[in-house]
Design an enzyme around this catalytic site. Structure first.
Site, short mmCIF file in Angstrom:
data_model
loop_
_atom_site.label_atom_id
_atom_site.label_comp_id
_atom_site.label_asym_id
_atom_site.label_seq_id
_atom_site.Cartn_x
_atom_site.Cartn_y
_atom_site.Cartn_z
N TYR A 56 13.30 48.41 -51.50
CA TYR A 56 14.49 47.56 -51.61
C TYR A 56 15.66 48.20 -50.86
O TYR A 56 16.44 48.98 -51.40
CB TYR A 56 14.87 47.33 -53.07
CG TYR A 56 13.73 46.82 -53.95
CD1 TYR A 56 12.62 46.18 -53.40
CD2 TYR A 56 13.76 46.99 -55.33
CE1 TYR A 56 11.58 45.74 -54.19
CE2 TYR A 56 12.73 46.53 -56.12
CZ TYR A 56 11.64 45.91 -55.55
OH TYR A 56 10.61 45.46 -56.34
N PRO A 203 8.85 36.58 -62.66
CA PRO A 203 8.54 36.06 -63.99
C PRO A 203 8.95 34.60 -64.19
O PRO A 203 8.55 33.99 -65.18
CB PRO A 203 9.35 36.98 -64.90
CG PRO A 203 10.50 37.42 -64.06
CD PRO A 203 9.94 37.56 -62.68
#
Length: 279
Positions: A56, A203
């Site tokens: 990231y 999710p």
């Protein structure tokens, strides 16, 4: 009643609903300031598990979290991932699980996060060009040296998880999983049998129109939002699931974390379960 916490072992317990930091902008300016506010607000609201990775931003995300949260509150787990590296003139990312690379990345993560020990370190992906015994053996050595506390994996199959567990104790698995995408159901079941934490990435899934309508209907009946229903379903699905929804906005963060208080009835859960069943 579903427990709101997960215990890795006697020395580490976290709240099950965590925060994924991947989407936080790190470039200087107003966006970075907003990212700092989001990270701090997450901890204010009781988050004790924050997920990041070297991938990231090439470590920029780790540096951002350190700026926002160091010195870290007691019981806050910041977990990171190694095993990918930039290569070539264009700086493209590729899998790289060579021992020397892993050691360097761990040392750099410790420096960026301002930590002496990574309590949970995950292998971002298994590098098919490096023997798994070498990849996990290096992490096992780093654990013996006190630089790593626990070792996890990401995007693995049941067979790969079994193979890994013959080499090292596995504390967590991070695979893609949500109410509409359950490709890795067998991996979740294997984790549940072994008491291994399962951190679903992505999710929340938009899904097809029919599935979205059903989730929205359950949300209206339960008194929440579709996002909260998706997270509440994960929390009810298995006690080893630790969702890590990510956002760069405080209002979305607050909406996500409120999912822990949303009650889904048995009938609601059954309707959501059927969304994945073959037509």
């Amino acid at each position: 009643m579903t427990s709101s916490v997960f215990r890795f072992d006697a020395g580490l317990e976290v709240r099950r609903l965590g925060f994924g930091a991947m989407h936080l902008p790190t470039e200087p300016g107003p966006a970075r300031e907003a990212s700092l506010r989001v990270a701090r607000r997450a901890v204010e609201l009781g988050v004790t598990l924050i997920d990041t990775a070297y991938l990231y931003g090439g470590g920029a995300n780790e540096e951002l979290l350190a700026e926002a949260l160091h010195p870290y509150p007691d019981r806050l787990l910041v977990t990171t991932k190694v095993g990918v590296e930039r290569s070539g003139p264009s700086g493209e990312w590729r899998l790289d699980g060579r021992p020397a690379v892993q050691r360097t990345q761990v040392e750099q993560s410790l420096r960026r996060l301002r930590l002496e020990r990574l309590e949970l370190l995950q292998l971002h992906r298994i590098d098919p060009e490096t023997p798994l015994a070498d990849q996990l053996g290096t992490l096992r050595e780093l654990r013996a040296e006190g630089k790593v506390g626990r070792i996890g994996l990401s995007e693995v199959t049941v067979a790969e998880l079994d193979q890994a567990r013959r080499i090292v104790d596995v504390a967590s698995v991070q695979n893609r999983y949500n109410v509409l995408d359950r490709e890795h159901e067998p991996v979740l079941e294997a984790c549940e049998r072994a008491g291994i934490a399962f951190l679903p990435w992505r999710p929340i899934s938009a899904g097809a129109s029919g599935a979205k309508a059903e989730v929205a209907a359950v949300a209206a009946e339960a008194g929440g939002t579709s996002t909260q229903v998706a997270l509440a379903w994960l929390l009810s699905r298995s006690p080893v699931i630790l969702p890590i929804p990510g956002t760069a906005r405080v209002d979305h963060l607050e909406e996500n974390l409120a999912a822990q208080g949303l009650h889904l009835s048995q009938a609601h859960r059954a309707r959501l379960d059927r969304l994945h069943e073959p037509a």
